[in-house]
Scaffold this motif. Structure first.
Motif, PDB file in Angstrom:
ATOM      1  N   ASN A 214      -2.448   6.485   5.660  1.00  0.00           N
ATOM      2  CA  ASN A 214      -2.914   5.429   6.556  1.00  0.00           C
ATOM      3  C   ASN A 214      -4.277   5.803   7.131  1.00  0.00           C
ATOM      4  O   ASN A 214      -4.407   6.818   7.801  1.00  0.00           O
ATOM      5  CB  ASN A 214      -1.894   5.245   7.679  1.00  0.00           C
ATOM      6  CG  ASN A 214      -2.165   4.011   8.500  1.00  0.00           C
ATOM      7  OD1 ASN A 214      -3.306   3.568   8.606  1.00  0.00           O
ATOM      8  ND2 ASN A 214      -1.125   3.455   9.068  1.00  0.00           N
TER       9      ASN A 214
ATOM     10  N   ARG B 152       0.833  -1.199   0.000  1.00  0.00           N
ATOM     11  CA  ARG B 152       0.000   0.000   0.000  1.00  0.00           C
ATOM     12  C   ARG B 152       0.866   1.247   0.000  1.00  0.00           C
ATOM     13  O   ARG B 152       1.988   1.252   0.505  1.00  0.00           O
ATOM     14  CB  ARG B 152      -0.911   0.012   1.222  1.00  0.00           C
ATOM     15  CG  ARG B 152      -1.918  -1.112   1.224  1.00  0.00           C
ATOM     16  CD  ARG B 152      -3.122  -0.782   0.372  1.00  0.00           C
ATOM     17  NE  ARG B 152      -4.054   0.054   1.107  1.00  0.00           N
ATOM     18  CZ  ARG B 152      -4.887  -0.424   2.009  1.00  0.00           C
ATOM     19  NH1 ARG B 152      -4.891  -1.692   2.280  1.00  0.00           N
ATOM     20  NH2 ARG B 152      -5.701   0.381   2.626  1.00  0.00           N
ATOM     21  N   GLY B 153       0.278   2.301  -0.555  1.00  0.00           N
ATOM     22  CA  GLY B 153       1.023   3.547  -0.682  1.00  0.00           C
ATOM     23  C   GLY B 153       1.583   4.063   0.621  1.00  0.00           C
ATOM     24  O   GLY B 153       2.720   4.525   0.677  1.00  0.00           O
ATOM     25  N   PHE B 154       0.804   3.968   1.707  1.00  0.00           N
ATOM     26  CA  PHE B 154       1.280   4.623   2.929  1.00  0.00           C
ATOM     27  C   PHE B 154       2.460   3.908   3.560  1.00  0.00           C
ATOM     28  O   PHE B 154       3.293   4.537   4.218  1.00  0.00           O
ATOM     29  CB  PHE B 154       0.138   4.852   3.933  1.00  0.00           C
ATOM     30  CG  PHE B 154      -0.553   3.625   4.459  1.00  0.00           C
ATOM     31  CD1 PHE B 154      -0.038   2.937   5.538  1.00  0.00           C
ATOM     32  CD2 PHE B 154      -1.735   3.184   3.882  1.00  0.00           C
ATOM     33  CE1 PHE B 154      -0.696   1.833   6.044  1.00  0.00           C
ATOM     34  CE2 PHE B 154      -2.389   2.076   4.381  1.00  0.00           C
ATOM     35  CZ  PHE B 154      -1.863   1.389   5.462  1.00  0.00           C
TER      36      PHE B 154
ATOM     37  N   ARG C  89       8.449   4.170   4.201  1.00  0.00           N
ATOM     38  CA  ARG C  89       9.810   3.714   3.917  1.00  0.00           C
ATOM     39  C   ARG C  89      10.582   4.795   3.185  1.00  0.00           C
ATOM     40  O   ARG C  89      11.751   5.038   3.463  1.00  0.00           O
ATOM     41  CB  ARG C  89       9.772   2.430   3.086  1.00  0.00           C
ATOM     42  CG  ARG C  89       9.443   1.203   3.933  1.00  0.00           C
ATOM     43  CD  ARG C  89       9.783  -0.056   3.193  1.00  0.00           C
ATOM     44  NE  ARG C  89       8.825  -0.329   2.144  1.00  0.00           N
ATOM     45  CZ  ARG C  89       9.094  -1.022   1.055  1.00  0.00           C
ATOM     46  NH1 ARG C  89      10.295  -1.508   0.863  1.00  0.00           N
ATOM     47  NH2 ARG C  89       8.161  -1.236   0.154  1.00  0.00           N
ATOM     48  N   GLY C  90       9.894   5.442   2.234  1.00  0.00           N
ATOM     49  CA  GLY C  90      10.542   6.502   1.464  1.00  0.00           C
ATOM     50  C   GLY C  90      10.974   7.662   2.344  1.00  0.00           C
ATOM     51  O   GLY C  90      11.944   8.350   2.065  1.00  0.00           O
ATOM     52  N   LEU C  91      10.215   7.896   3.425  1.00  0.00           N
ATOM     53  CA  LEU C  91      10.546   8.997   4.334  1.00  0.00           C
ATOM     54  C   LEU C  91      11.646   8.603   5.301  1.00  0.00           C
ATOM     55  O   LEU C  91      12.104   9.427   6.087  1.00  0.00           O
ATOM     56  CB  LEU C  91       9.301   9.411   5.129  1.00  0.00           C
ATOM     57  CG  LEU C  91       8.185  10.095   4.339  1.00  0.00           C
ATOM     58  CD1 LEU C  91       6.904  10.108   5.140  1.00  0.00           C
ATOM     59  CD2 LEU C  91       8.586  11.507   3.966  1.00  0.00           C
ATOM     60  N   GLY C  92      12.048   7.342   5.241  1.00  0.00           N
ATOM     61  CA  GLY C  92      13.129   6.899   6.111  1.00  0.00           C
ATOM     62  C   GLY C  92      12.695   6.614   7.534  1.00  0.00           C
ATOM     63  O   GLY C  92      13.502   6.614   8.445  1.00  0.00           O
ATOM     64  N   LEU C  93      11.403   6.392   7.753  1.00  0.00           N
ATOM     65  CA  LEU C  93      10.930   6.096   9.104  1.00  0.00           C
ATOM     66  C   LEU C  93      11.437   4.719   9.521  1.00  0.00           C
ATOM     67  O   LEU C  93      11.522   3.809   8.708  1.00  0.00           O
ATOM     68  CB  LEU C  93       9.405   6.134   9.145  1.00  0.00           C
ATOM     69  CG  LEU C  93       8.801   7.523   8.914  1.00  0.00           C
ATOM     70  CD1 LEU C  93       7.302   7.453   8.765  1.00  0.00           C
ATOM     71  CD2 LEU C  93       9.171   8.458  10.051  1.00  0.00           C
TER      72      LEU C  93
ATOM     73  N   GLU D  68       4.773   2.314   1.684  1.00  0.00           N
ATOM     74  CA  GLU D  68       5.866   2.722   0.804  1.00  0.00           C
ATOM     75  C   GLU D  68       6.333   4.125   1.151  1.00  0.00           C
ATOM     76  O   GLU D  68       7.520   4.406   1.188  1.00  0.00           O
ATOM     77  CB  GLU D  68       5.412   2.673  -0.651  1.00  0.00           C
ATOM     78  CG  GLU D  68       5.689   1.343  -1.269  1.00  0.00           C
ATOM     79  CD  GLU D  68       5.492   1.359  -2.757  1.00  0.00           C
ATOM     80  OE1 GLU D  68       4.994   2.366  -3.296  1.00  0.00           O
ATOM     81  OE2 GLU D  68       5.822   0.347  -3.377  1.00  0.00           O
ATOM     82  N   ALA D  69       5.361   4.991   1.406  1.00  0.00           N
ATOM     83  CA  ALA D  69       5.705   6.376   1.743  1.00  0.00           C
ATOM     84  C   ALA D  69       6.526   6.416   3.027  1.00  0.00           C
ATOM     85  O   ALA D  69       7.507   7.146   3.125  1.00  0.00           O
ATOM     86  CB  ALA D  69       4.439   7.207   1.878  1.00  0.00           C
TER      87      ALA D  69
ATOM     88  N   GLU E 110       2.101   1.799  11.781  1.00  0.00           N
ATOM     89  CA  GLU E 110       1.384   1.843  10.505  1.00  0.00           C
ATOM     90  C   GLU E 110       0.714   0.505  10.202  1.00  0.00           C
ATOM     91  O   GLU E 110      -0.460   0.451   9.873  1.00  0.00           O
ATOM     92  CB  GLU E 110       2.347   2.203   9.355  1.00  0.00           C
ATOM     93  CG  GLU E 110       3.189   3.440   9.602  1.00  0.00           C
ATOM     94  CD  GLU E 110       2.525   4.731   9.125  1.00  0.00           C
ATOM     95  OE1 GLU E 110       1.460   4.670   8.535  1.00  0.00           O
ATOM     96  OE2 GLU E 110       3.094   5.807   9.398  1.00  0.00           O
TER      97      GLU E 110
ATOM     98  N   ARG F 168      16.224   9.621  -0.177  1.00  0.00           N
ATOM     99  CA  ARG F 168      15.190  10.246   0.642  1.00  0.00           C
ATOM    100  C   ARG F 168      14.906  11.657   0.158  1.00  0.00           C
ATOM    101  O   ARG F 168      13.841  12.203   0.414  1.00  0.00           O
ATOM    102  CB  ARG F 168      15.660  10.251   2.099  1.00  0.00           C
ATOM    103  CG  ARG F 168      14.553  10.403   3.089  1.00  0.00           C
ATOM    104  CD  ARG F 168      15.030   9.985   4.454  1.00  0.00           C
ATOM    105  NE  ARG F 168      15.464   8.593   4.454  1.00  0.00           N
ATOM    106  CZ  ARG F 168      16.371   8.099   5.272  1.00  0.00           C
ATOM    107  NH1 ARG F 168      16.954   8.882   6.154  1.00  0.00           N
ATOM    108  NH2 ARG F 168      16.713   6.827   5.211  1.00  0.00           N
TER     109      ARG F 168
END
Lengths: 300, 336, 352
Positions: free
Chosen positions: B101, A185-187, A192-196, A189-190, A205, B87
């Motif tokens: 979410n 799901r997008g959120f 991960r992309g934000l480095g969380l 991936e997002a 999440e 990033r």
């Protein structure tokens, strides 16, 4: 106004308040849910406080063996003249406590393994899932029978532990499947992309998105555990040491002949009714889980 | 500045017993995006444009080729060391409904990456909320209204703005917008496109826009560059307005011809190009990849491979042996 | 009563459709809310009508009403849908209704993405359809399906042997159109026929819709959020907003000279290939949802640049302007002031 909302501590408290208000709203939507909640809470109360109202050894009355139902003995008495209802109450603690332990272990282990496996994928996934499959192929009942020869399961926690360790496979598989679909799901991936950090992604999440699912599994695991252990005691493979609904069933059928004569019938029906009522309560509550954990459905 | 050189990517599709099948998503793509610039990738679905975006956002790896971010070559770095660079390139998903979410409020969504940022830069906790409000203001939302809400309480347009605000929490250098408006209501699309244009100007963020609708590419800035991609290869490249008004590659012409004409407001272009057949990935590749579908293909096209470059007085780069300007785009009705 | 499918398409003539005062409500915790309110729309026989609207405009609900197929918690609470040769479908029930779907009214679902059964081949589903409608000559049905698919540029036999996942988006959509037409329906409803398709595929599908419409003599209704799609295929255009029709008329006229402020705003908000980028702008605000549609007054007033006091309290009635119907208080007030504007618009139309 916005700054009031933004105070981090205040927000968390407000959100918790909103959550419980939402839960109340969801429960109120259908009377059946409230009934279910009352039943489940009632059983919990019985398990915690019930045994306190009865002496450790229930008084025997040799004059009143297999007494019929009466105002004094609501569900009659057993072969030793003990009150049946009192046995249901004192037996509930073992049954419910071990069921709770089973459910917690099942869900915690199953969720952890499923999440880890589905999120990490690759080698870990393969290893863990082979392990799960192996575990799933071990037939539970025969294993329990074997175990019972060396272990008396005198304490509810032991019982719950064993059942829990035997039961997490299904939950692990299901949670893994959910994780695999959610991680695309997008959120996620997002995030991960934000480095969380992974702990955030999994704990904040993924897990909340699966909360209804996990809660349902947990409740169903509780009923499953009740059946499993009551069944074991009923079969008589475990010693009669503990107060237990299963022991009652066993004694009423094999000792009192409840299936052929009517005298011991109340003795058999009482624990059966308790199990039935408890299951009903759980099933009625499960219905609300989806709405409780989904902010959209929680609203009016 | 982000550049890519000879980026290739092949997906191995798992087939049944007889083994898999290779799908070449990217076959050596070169590109460069200047700071604050706008680059649009257009093409049919399956042409590789989305894969390219995901590679740039660090969500996918590439097989060969070189990506540099601010002059630093990514291939020279270990995977762990690459992460901070990738990033700085944030992906805006096509679907604002799955990109947020559903169990978390806008405040929670923004606070998580901001808290990470605050820890890294040693800022106080108060900065998180301040910055969240600031970012929402930047994307045109009212923080007081939006912060405590769950995604389902927002419209598609508002959600997409929240997604953009979330991407901005890490002060990115570039945004990869993958069909970022195709699921937004028509009346609100221009708002999102305008926001992307605005962010370029105000923050100097580069925008990499991925779309199948060429018209939207104009609205993130008329100074933008357009890359037309066909089966993993760039077939035409140049300034947006140049390519739209005078495309030379038959595939670009086919794409532009396919855009609906608003009869009554516009009149159709005079020489529409219709390709034969449909996009097929698994055909063997000799010569020009578009040759089989091209109405103007000659013997040379199926034998030789055209290379992207300039010819004659054509201002844009193209990969066609027979480039020719055709008027395929609709004209305003008044001027006809 | 078994019937054989007609081998000669066009034997039936295109039916006309008259929708009158149609209101569809959905039951919600907050009471029954209208998704479609008081819609009057006529589909003249043999025409393609396009209904354009954003999310929550009620366009899909309107489409379902044509088959009386609104699902609970929704229901048609008022109005009628008269279809030539079939009568008022709102009054149809059970078996009659089931038979009407497919035989009289063909429905093509949203981009046909999920309307095919993933576990059965297209051909198998075709046979199921035939059997459920009591078709005796299934061979003829398959032949007809193959011809239709061939007509749409596909290898009919191959498509019938395929599962859903083996077909591309454009192929599925063509299979969807085949299903809608194979029982010889002459009223066809297409809901978002090209959403999620590529431009080139979209152009192909739109061309096919137009050609098949002419060849088979259909009455067609296209529901879409994309004005471009309507502009390409439709003869007539109806614009929906907040469950109401705000403007309708011949497509070219509406596009070249939109009257209703929403139509104007919508046209201005389309990203276009030509023209000044600066001229285009998004509409302020957001489209209403079922819960936020105002119960009284004009549904568009909150986003409207021409809002007047009367818009708060009274719903604007549809007023005829030549071949056009417009529901707007401000347009009426304006028309009374400048009577000559319509003439000027007509002249502009001539030029185009």
């Amino acid at each position: 106004m916005s700054s009031a909302i933004l105070e981090t501590g205040g927000t968390a408290a407000a959100m918790r308040r909103n959550f419980w208000r939402g839960v109340w709203r969801v429960m109120r939507r259908k009377p059946s849910r409230l009934i279910g909640a009352v039943i489940v809470l009632g059983f919990a109360f019985m398990g915690v406080f019930g045994p306190m109202f009865h002496p450790e050894l229930l008084p025997r009355d040799p004059d009143r063996i297999y007494a019929p139902m009466s105002a004094e003995h609501w569900f009659g008495t057993d072969g030793q003249g003990r009150d049946v209802l009192a046995q249901v109450v004192t037996g509930s603690r073992y049954v419910l406590l071990s069921a709770l332990v089973t459910a917690v272990i099942t869900v915690v282990l199953g969720t952890a393994i499923g999440l880890f496996s589905g999120f990490k994928r690759g080698r870990w996934d393969t290893v863990l899932m082979r392990l799960t499959d192996m575990k799933l192929t071990i037939p539970g009942l025969p294993l329990l029978l074997v175990l019972s020869t060396v272990w008396s399961f005198g304490s509810a926690v032991e019982m719950g532990l064993v059942l829990g360790l035997l039961g997490w496979g299904g939950v692990a598989r299901a949670v893994r499947a959910q994780t695999l679909s959610l991680r695309e799901r997008g959120f996620i991936e997002a995030a991960r992309g934000l480095g969380l950090p992974t702990t955030h992604i999994v704990g904040r999440e993924l897990l909340p998105s699966m909360a209804p699912y996990i809660a349902m599994n947990m409740l169903i695991a509780v009923t499953g555990a009740v059946y499993a252990q009551v069944g074991l005691f009923f079969l008589g493979v475990l010693p009669y040491e503990a107060d237990n609904w299963g022991v009652m069933l066993n004694l009423s059928v094999f000792g009192g002949g409840a299936l052929t004569t009517t005298a011991a019938l109340p003795y058999m029906l009482a624990p059966l009714l308790a199990i039935l009522l408890f299951t009903l309560g759980i099933v009625l509550v499960v219905d609300a889980m989806d709405e409780i954990f989904n902010p959209r459905l929680r609203e009016e | 500045m982000i550049t890519g050189q000879g980026i290739t990517k092949t997906f191995r599709q798992r087939g049944g017993v007889l083994g898999g099948r290779d799908v070449r998503a990217l076959r050596g793509v070169d590109f460069s995006i200047a700071r604050g610039g706008a680059v649009s990738f257009i093409g049919e679905s399956g042409c590789g444009k989305t894969t390219l975006g995901r590679i740039l956002a660090g969500l996918e790896s590439h097989d060969s080729g070189e990506i540099t971010i601010d002059g630093v070559s990514m291939t020279s770095l270990r995977p762990r060391a690459r992460r901070p660079y990738f990033r700085r390139i944030q992906l805006i998903h096509q679907d604002p409904y799955s990109a947020l979410n559903p169990t978390r409020t806008v405040h929670q969504t923004l606070a998580a990456p901001l808290a990470l940022r605050a820890r890294q830069t040693g800022r106080a906790k108060g900065w998180i909320d301040e910055r969240a409000e600031e970012l929402l203001g930047l994307v045109g939302l009212d923080p007081g209204h939006v912060l405590p809400r769950y995604p389902h309480q927002l419209s598609g347009g508002m959600r997409q703005r929240v997604v953009i605000a979330r991407a901005l929490t890490v002060d990115p250098e570039a945004l990869v917008a993958d069909e970022a408006v195709s699921m937004i209501d028509v009346s609100l699309r221009l708002g999102i496109l305008g926001l992307l244009r605005d962010l370029r100007e105000r923050l100097g963020v580069s925008v990499l826009f991925i779309t199948h609708d060429v018209a939207t590419a104009r609205y993130i800035g008329d100074d933008g560059e357009l890359y037309v991609i066909y089966r993993g290869q760039v077939v035409e490249r140049g300034p947006v307005e140049t390519i739209i008004s005078a495309p030379v590659h038959p595939y670009t012409q086919a794409l532009l011809s396919a855009i609906p004409v608003l009869h009554g407001l516009e009149v159709p272009g005079g020489q529409p190009v219709t390709p034969a057949g449909a996009l097929e990935e698994d055909e063997h590749d000799a010569g020009c990849l578009f040759a089989r579908r091209c109405p103007f293909a000659t013997g040379r096209c199926s034998a030789e491979v055209p290379v992207l470059g300039r010819t004659g007085d054509i201002p844009q780069e193209h990969a066609c042996f027979h480039p020719e300007r055709r008027s395929v785009v609709a004209m305003p009705a008044g001027r006809a | 009563m078994p019937v054989t499918p007609s081998a000669t398409p066009g034997r039936k003539s295109a039916p006309g459709v008259r929708i009158g005062g149609l209101t569809v409500v959905y039951r919600t915790p907050a009471g029954e809310l209208p998704a479609v309110s008081g819609v009057d729309l006529e589909l003249p026989p043999g025409t393609i009508t396009g209904v354009v609207g954003e999310s929550g405009s009620g366009k899909s609900t309107l489409a379902l009403s044509l088959l009386n197929a609104v699902q609970p918690p929704g229901r048609i609470s008022a109005g009628s849908v008269e279809i030539d040769g079939l009568g008022d479908v709102v009054a149809l029930r059970g078996e009659e209704l089931r038979r009407a779907r497919g035989r009289h009214v063909g429905y093509v679902f949203q981009a046909a993405q999920n309307s095919l059964n993933p576990l059965k081949t297209v051909g198998k589903q075709l046979l199921d359809l035939g059997r459920s409608h009591g078709v005796e000559d299934l061979r003829a049905l398959v032949r007809e399906a193959r011809d239709l698919l061939g007509r749409m540029g596909l290898d009919g036999a191959r498509v019938l042997d395929s599962y859903q996942h083996e077909l591309s988006g454009g192929m599925r959509q063509r299979a969807g159109i085949m299903f809608a037409l194979v029982l010889n329906a002459h009223l066809v409803v297409l809901d978002e026929p090209t959403t999620a398709l590529d431009m080139i595929t979209q152009a192909t599908i739109l061309r096919i819709i137009r050609e098949v419409h002419e060849e088979r003599g259909l009455t067609t209704l296209v529901i879409t959020h994309d004005l471009g799609v309507v502009a390409e295929v439709a003869d007539r255009l109806a614009v929906m907003y907040g469950g109401r029709l705000v403007e309708q008329g011949p497509t070219r006229q509406v596009l070249s000279d939109p009257r209703h402020p929403y139509t104007r705003g919508l046209i201005q908000a389309i990203p276009r290939l030509v023209g000044d980028i600066g001229e285009a702008r998004a509409l302020p605000g957001r489209p209403p949802t079922l819960a936020t549609v105002p119960a009284r007054g004009c549904v568009f007033r909150e986003r409207c640049p021409l809002r007047m006091d009367v818009c708060e309290s009274e719903h604007p009635p549809a007023v005829a302007h030549g071949t056009r119907l417009v529901s707007c208080h401000a347009v009426e007030a304006g028309a009374q002031e400048h009577g000559g504007e319509a003439v000027a618009a007509g002249a502009r139309e001539e030029q185009a």
